[in-house]
Design a protein around this motif. Structure first.
Motif: not given
Length: 197
Positions: A73-94
């Protein structure tokens, strides 16, 4: 940052230019808006969907219908975003030429928060504010990115029963098929072969 993400995904320059024009409203007379939807997948899983659309009602209806059809189901703004961290992600091949210490040292110099060493890649995490500078710094140091983007990372993941997982994966597929959907973030532990999404 978006161009760096597109190049990391080997998107052709023509497609990159067309997408930029679309987002800037230069293609036709349509006005595109970036909208984020939050809600629940099957078994209470948390889902965040970012979209780029010229028709809010159509997109909201499509996202709502896909989620409902697959037990969510679709929820209200903020209903699940508090369970996530907004981050920058850079992936470099090993590679053999790149040691864990070198990458960690460069990441610290770039202002990153954390480096996670995986089997085939180094994942470098930054704050949202530090992402652009860190990406630019690491690029100038000659690192090649498999991925470079702002992302939403779940603070914890949940494991679904096989039948629920199958339903959840079908929902992800349907959302990804929608032209307006840009990114999907969730807190479900996926099988290894699905991790590429």
């Amino acid at each position: 940052d978006v161009i760096a993400k597109a190049k990391a995904a080997n998107m052709p320059n023509d497609n990159i230019e067309r997408t930029i024009k679309k987002a800037a409203g230069e293609v036709g007379d349509k006005d595109y808006k970036e909208l984020t939807y939050e809600g629940y997948g099957v078994a209470g899983s948390a889902v965040i969907v970012t979209t780029l659309t010229d028709n809010n009602n159509r997109t909201a209806g499509d996202v709502r219908a896909i989620m409902s059809k697959h037990g969510g189901s679709l929820g209200m703004t903020g209903c699940v975003s508090y369970m996530f961290d907004h981050k920058g992600l850079i992936v470099v091949e090993r590679t053999a030429a790149l040691s864990e210490d070198e990458v960690t040292e460069l990441a610290i110099e770039a202002g990153a928060d954390d480096v996670v060493t995986e089997e085939d890649a180094f994942e470098i995490y930054t704050s949202v504010a530090a992402f652009s500078e860190a990406r630019k710094f690491l690029e100038e140091k000659g690192l090649t990115f498999l991925q470079a983007e702002l992302t939403m990372l779940p603070q914890s993941k949940i494991t679904l029963a096989p039948d629920k997982l199958e339903t959840f994966l079908k929902m992800l597929d349907k959302l990804e098929e929608n032209d307006d959907v840009q990114n999907i973030y969730h807190n479900v532990e996926l099988p290894e072969e699905e991790e590429e999404d």
